[in-house]
Design a protein around this motif. Sequence first.
Motif, PDB file in Angstrom:
ATOM      1  N   GLU A 293       0.835  -1.223   0.021  1.00 31.93           N
ATOM      2  CA  GLU A 293       0.033  -0.075  -0.088  1.00 31.93           C
ATOM      3  C   GLU A 293       0.683   1.391   0.029  1.00 31.93           C
ATOM      4  OE1 GLU A 293      -2.803   0.037   3.131  1.00 31.93           O
ATOM      5  OE2 GLU A 293      -3.921  -1.782   2.470  1.00 31.93           O
ATOM      6  N   GLU A 296       1.928   2.042  -3.652  1.00 32.40           N
ATOM      7  CA  GLU A 296       0.682   2.298  -4.459  1.00 32.40           C
ATOM      8  C   GLU A 296       0.778   3.735  -5.162  1.00 32.40           C
ATOM      9  OE1 GLU A 296      -2.987   0.999  -3.431  1.00 32.40           O
ATOM     10  OE2 GLU A 296      -2.271  -1.045  -3.262  1.00 32.40           O
ATOM     11  N   GLY A 297       0.859   4.811  -4.420  1.00 29.38           N
ATOM     12  CA  GLY A 297       0.996   6.128  -4.775  1.00 29.38           C
ATOM     13  C   GLY A 297       2.082   6.514  -5.656  1.00 29.38           C
ATOM     14  N   LYS A 298       3.092   5.568  -5.535  1.00 28.92           N
ATOM     15  CA  LYS A 298       4.525   5.941  -6.451  1.00 28.92           C
ATOM     16  C   LYS A 298       4.835   5.051  -7.492  1.00 28.92           C
ATOM     17  CE  LYS A 298       6.542   7.846  -2.323  1.00 28.92           C
ATOM     18  NZ  LYS A 298       7.557   7.583  -1.096  1.00 28.92           N
ATOM     19  N   SER A 336      -3.234   3.020 -14.613  1.00 27.67           N
ATOM     20  CA  SER A 336      -3.651   3.023 -13.208  1.00 27.67           C
ATOM     21  C   SER A 336      -3.512   1.252 -12.727  1.00 27.67           C
ATOM     22  CB  SER A 336      -5.180   3.437 -13.203  1.00 27.67           C
ATOM     23  OG  SER A 336      -6.023   2.318 -13.950  1.00 27.67           O
TER      24      SER A 336
END
Length: 362
Positions: A293, A296-298, A336
Amino acid sequence: MMRGPGLNRQITLAMLAVSLGMTLVVLLGSYVFYALVIEYRPELLSGPSDMIPTSTEWVWMASVTIVALVFAVWASARLARRILAPLNSVADSVRRVAHGDLAARAVAGDRSLGETALLVDDFNAMAERLQRMEREMVTWNAAIAHELRTPVTILRGRLQGLAEGVFQPDEKQFRGLLHQVEGLSRLIDDLRMLSMFDSGHLKLELADCDLAGCIRDVAHLLAPELERSGYRLALDLAEGRICCDAARMRQILLALLDNAGRYADPGVISIRTRVLGAQYLLQVEDAGPGIDEELEGKLFLAFHRGEHARAGAVGGSGLGLAVVRAIAEAHGGVASYRRGEHGGAMFEIAWPMPMPGPAVVS
């Protein structure tokens, strides 16, 4: 961004206030002056037939003029300070930025002056972007140096060993050297493509193509190597001709399959294509364990990669998913990630069909 009342309005209101103030000083002052003089010292005033004011009236007119001028100068100076404060702050910050201090920021002060406040905000946004770009450049340079160091060190050591007779010049040695050179070539190509995308010069060769057939060709090429590592490809492809850059789409598929081969558990890797409304979808899903987790944003940022590669696999350069994002956005689409139905990593590329706009991304 919401603008304030505006500089033009502020100046107009200030001038109206000055004019009204001076008028009130003259009218009210004259009313009081003449009322008092007529009541107590009428001889100080000129007569009805006199064309020249008396000395007392001259003194009064001079006094009223001085008071009005003082009021006008005070109001003008106050407005000038309000206008010049943010402009001087911007000018000082520009000089600091020009001398290399990218942390310099201007102060808006009175935000009721809409244009000056907007100027300060725009300058601060520019300075923030410059500072962020400088940090990113430092990070990129360090990351590139790190990625180049390993293959270059290996190449230098092997070549030196061959030159000094430590290693025998056999096929194994040459294949190892060729593998390192191919890795360097891929790294350079990825860096070049990302640079072209960031500068708006990434060109796409858009055409109607049989994307399903292209995917089958890539799968057929990679299937033997993947099967040796315990992976099996499952294809579920929508037929039909799709507007895209076929070579770039193959590059996306190769990057996603390479990523799955490094980090996913052995098992089925599903490749699916779908037409959903006005979009075309390309999905690649592995058997797990998915992405942490905190990562995930990177995922789609350059030089960010997972630290837990599959046993026996070597981590990549951290550019593969950044290249995937760049190609997807160059097509006017998005890349995505989400967790798949079976707990694995699901990467999805979506772009509009038919492809709008020119073939050159700008």
